[in-house]
Design an enzyme around this catalytic site. Structure first.
Site, PDB file in Angstrom:
ATOM      1  N   GLY A 263      44.538  89.561  31.974  1.00 22.34           N
ATOM      2  CA  GLY A 263      43.476  90.419  31.446  1.00 22.34           C
ATOM      3  C   GLY A 263      42.675  89.660  30.414  1.00 22.34           C
ATOM      4  O   GLY A 263      42.955  88.489  30.151  1.00 22.34           O
TER       5      GLY A 263
ATOM      6  N   GLU B 297      50.222  82.538  27.270  1.00 26.35           N
ATOM      7  CA  GLU B 297      48.980  81.742  27.329  1.00 26.35           C
ATOM      8  C   GLU B 297      49.023  80.697  28.462  1.00 26.35           C
ATOM      9  O   GLU B 297      48.707  79.525  28.259  1.00 26.35           O
ATOM     10  CB  GLU B 297      48.737  81.041  25.971  1.00 26.35           C
ATOM     11  CG  GLU B 297      48.722  81.973  24.774  1.00 26.35           C
ATOM     12  CD  GLU B 297      47.377  82.685  24.551  1.00 26.35           C
ATOM     13  OE1 GLU B 297      46.451  82.504  25.375  1.00 26.35           O
ATOM     14  OE2 GLU B 297      47.285  83.439  23.586  1.00 26.35           O
TER      15      GLU B 297
ATOM     16  N   GLN C 204      47.131  80.075  30.788  1.00 31.61           N
ATOM     17  CA  GLN C 204      45.843  79.451  31.172  1.00 31.61           C
ATOM     18  C   GLN C 204      45.671  78.062  30.573  1.00 31.61           C
ATOM     19  O   GLN C 204      44.877  77.270  31.056  1.00 31.61           O
ATOM     20  CB  GLN C 204      44.661  80.355  30.772  1.00 31.61           C
ATOM     21  CG  GLN C 204      44.287  80.368  29.292  1.00 31.61           C
ATOM     22  CD  GLN C 204      45.128  81.323  28.459  1.00 31.61           C
ATOM     23  OE1 GLN C 204      45.969  82.028  28.983  1.00 31.61           O
ATOM     24  NE2 GLN C 204      44.896  81.355  27.155  1.00 31.61           N
TER      25      GLN C 204
HETATM   26  N1  LIG Z   1      39.095  95.626  21.787  1.00 30.17           N
HETATM   27  C1  LIG Z   1      40.394  95.885  21.739  1.00 30.17           C
HETATM   28  N2  LIG Z   1      40.998  96.551  22.758  1.00 30.17           N
HETATM   29  C2  LIG Z   1      42.315  96.815  22.719  1.00 30.17           C
HETATM   30  N3  LIG Z   1      43.136  96.424  21.713  1.00 30.17           N
HETATM   31  C3  LIG Z   1      42.616  95.735  20.691  1.00 30.17           C
HETATM   32  C4  LIG Z   1      41.223  95.431  20.647  1.00 30.17           C
HETATM   33  N4  LIG Z   1      40.994  94.731  19.523  1.00 30.17           N
HETATM   34  C5  LIG Z   1      42.178  94.602  18.897  1.00 30.17           C
HETATM   35  N5  LIG Z   1      43.169  95.219  19.568  1.00 30.17           N
HETATM   36  C6  LIG Z   1      44.586  95.222  19.176  1.00 30.17           C
HETATM   37  O1  LIG Z   1      45.187  94.119  19.849  1.00 30.17           O
HETATM   38  C7  LIG Z   1      46.443  94.516  20.419  1.00 30.17           C
HETATM   39  C8  LIG Z   1      46.767  93.638  21.640  1.00 30.17           C
HETATM   40  O2  LIG Z   1      47.176  92.373  21.183  1.00 30.17           O
HETATM   41  P1  LIG Z   1      47.873  91.294  22.109  1.00 30.17           P
HETATM   42  O3  LIG Z   1      48.122  90.089  21.249  1.00 30.17           O
HETATM   43  O4  LIG Z   1      49.053  91.887  22.816  1.00 30.17           O
HETATM   44  O5  LIG Z   1      46.696  91.026  23.158  1.00 30.17           O
HETATM   45  P2  LIG Z   1      46.469  89.807  24.132  1.00 30.17           P
HETATM   46  O6  LIG Z   1      45.897  90.377  25.379  1.00 30.17           O
HETATM   47  O7  LIG Z   1      47.718  89.000  24.264  1.00 30.17           O
HETATM   48  O8  LIG Z   1      45.349  88.966  23.373  1.00 30.17           O
HETATM   49  P3  LIG Z   1      44.969  87.402  23.404  1.00 30.17           P
HETATM   50  O9  LIG Z   1      44.545  87.040  24.801  1.00 30.17           O
HETATM   51  O10 LIG Z   1      43.806  87.306  22.443  1.00 30.17           O
HETATM   52  O11 LIG Z   1      46.186  86.646  22.940  1.00 30.17           O
HETATM   53  C9  LIG Z   1      46.241  95.968  20.753  1.00 30.17           C
HETATM   54  O12 LIG Z   1      47.476  96.664  20.778  1.00 30.17           O
HETATM   55  C10 LIG Z   1      45.347  96.470  19.605  1.00 30.17           C
HETATM   56  O13 LIG Z   1      46.127  96.867  18.492  1.00 30.17           O
HETATM   57  C1  LIG Z   2      38.057  83.719  26.791  1.00 29.07           C
HETATM   58  C2  LIG Z   2      38.598  82.388  26.363  1.00 29.07           C
HETATM   59  C3  LIG Z   2      39.611  82.295  25.418  1.00 29.07           C
HETATM   60  N1  LIG Z   2      40.114  81.081  25.041  1.00 29.07           N
HETATM   61  C4  LIG Z   2      41.224  81.003  24.086  1.00 29.07           C
HETATM   62  C5  LIG Z   2      41.079  81.834  22.829  1.00 29.07           C
HETATM   63  C6  LIG Z   2      42.505  82.127  22.473  1.00 29.07           C
HETATM   64  O1  LIG Z   2      43.027  81.066  21.685  1.00 29.07           O
HETATM   65  C7  LIG Z   2      43.224  82.182  23.824  1.00 29.07           C
HETATM   66  C8  LIG Z   2      43.443  83.592  24.373  1.00 29.07           C
HETATM   67  O2  LIG Z   2      44.420  84.243  23.720  1.00 29.07           O
HETATM   68  O3  LIG Z   2      42.385  81.500  24.745  1.00 29.07           O
HETATM   69  C9  LIG Z   2      39.623  79.907  25.609  1.00 29.07           C
HETATM   70  O4  LIG Z   2      40.090  78.808  25.293  1.00 29.07           O
HETATM   71  N2  LIG Z   2      38.608  79.980  26.536  1.00 29.07           N
HETATM   72  C10 LIG Z   2      38.079  81.173  26.946  1.00 29.07           C
HETATM   73  O5  LIG Z   2      37.159  81.179  27.796  1.00 29.07           O
END
Ligand SMILES: Nc1ncnc2c1ncn2[C@@H]1O[C@H](COP(=O)(O)OP(=O)(O)OP(=O)(O)O)[C@@H](O)[C@H]1O
Ligand SMILES: Cc1cn([C@H]2C[C@H](O)[C@@H](CO)O2)c(=O)[nH]c1=O
Ligand SMILES: [Zn+2]
Length: 188
Positions: A11, A85, A87
């Site tokens: 996602g 992570e 990716q």
């Molecule tokens: N736009 C948003 N939509 C949903 N949750 C958000 C948003 N901005 C901040 N949050 C918070 O972020 C939490 C999710 O964090 P998490 O670290 O699990 O996400 P992630 O998908 O792993 O993010 P990332 O890819 O940046 O590491 C949610 O539970 C919420 O509290």
């Molecule tokens: C959306 C996006 C996130 N990122 C990074 C930001 C954060 O450190 C991590 C997602 O949690 O990936 C990229 O490097 N390239 C991208 O295009």
């Protein structure tokens, strides 16, 4: 011996991928099952040696550069391996994961499916192909507030599709708002 299963959580940013990954860790941890967690060295946003969510839940993890390092750290008695992570890893991660599941270890991983340019991250796509289950998460769109955010949008323009950061650089948006932010240029 039974083979393991592969679960992939994908996602946009802030969609709760890491939080969901950590919930799966808790299931193994409560069951007193052995596991190991890994994250890319490059991701140093919150902590070097833990997987950390935006809500600050965390799990101890080995920071690694090359997917092969996972094999070196595995003793063989683990029930599961967790990788955040994905990716950021080379495509070879798909091979390493296959080896683990064929050896009876469950693998749970999470990562971005799309770059901020709306291009698939190759390693994530490849791993999704092998998955038993793909969990696709959404974020709340930063622009319109709908629970439909599927794309990460970069608010600073500085080139690279690999660029570690958080709220300083990226927001999560729905497809309609992505189009609006791009100036109506829906596909490029
Ligand atoms: N736009 C948003 N939509 C949903 N949750 C958000 C948003 N901005 C901040 N949050 C918070 O972020 C939490 C999710 O964090 P998490 O670290 O699990 O996400 P992630 O998908 O792993 O993010 P990332 O890819 O940046 O590491 C949610 O539970 C919420 O509290
Ligand atoms: C959306 C996006 C996130 N990122 C990074 C930001 C954060 O450190 C991590 C997602 O949690 O990936 C990229 O490097 N390239 C991208 O295009
Ligand atoms: Zn929107």
């Amino acid at each position: 011996m039974k083979t393991g299963k592969l679960v992939v959580i994908v996602g946009p940013m802030y969609s709760g991928k890491t939080s969901e990954l950590i919930q799966f860790v808790e299931i193994y941890s409560l069951g007193k099952k052995k596991f190991k967690a890994f994250k890319p060295v490059i991701d140093d946003r919150y902590d070097d040696t833990h997987i950390v969510s935006h809500t600050n839940t965390k799990v101890k993890a080995f920071p690694i550069t090359n997917p092969e390092e996972i094999k070196n750290k595995i003793s063989g008695d683990e029930s599961a391996v967790f990788i955040d992570e994905i990716q950021f890893f080379s495509e070879n991660l798909a091979e390493v994961i296959q080896e683990l599941i064929f050896n009876g270890i469950d693998v749970y991983c999470s990562g971005l499916d799309l770059t901020y340019k709306n291009n698939p991250f190759k390693t994530t796509s490849l791993i999704m192909s092998y998955a038993d289950e793909v969990i696709k998460k959404k974020a709340v769109c930063h622009e319109c507030g709908e629970y439909a955010g599927t794309i990460s949008y970069k608010i600073v323009e500085n080139g690279g599709e690999i660029d570690v950061g958080g709220f300083d650089k990226y927001i999560a948006v729905c497809r309609n708002c992505y189009v609006k932010l791009k100036g109506g240029n829906s596909y490029e």
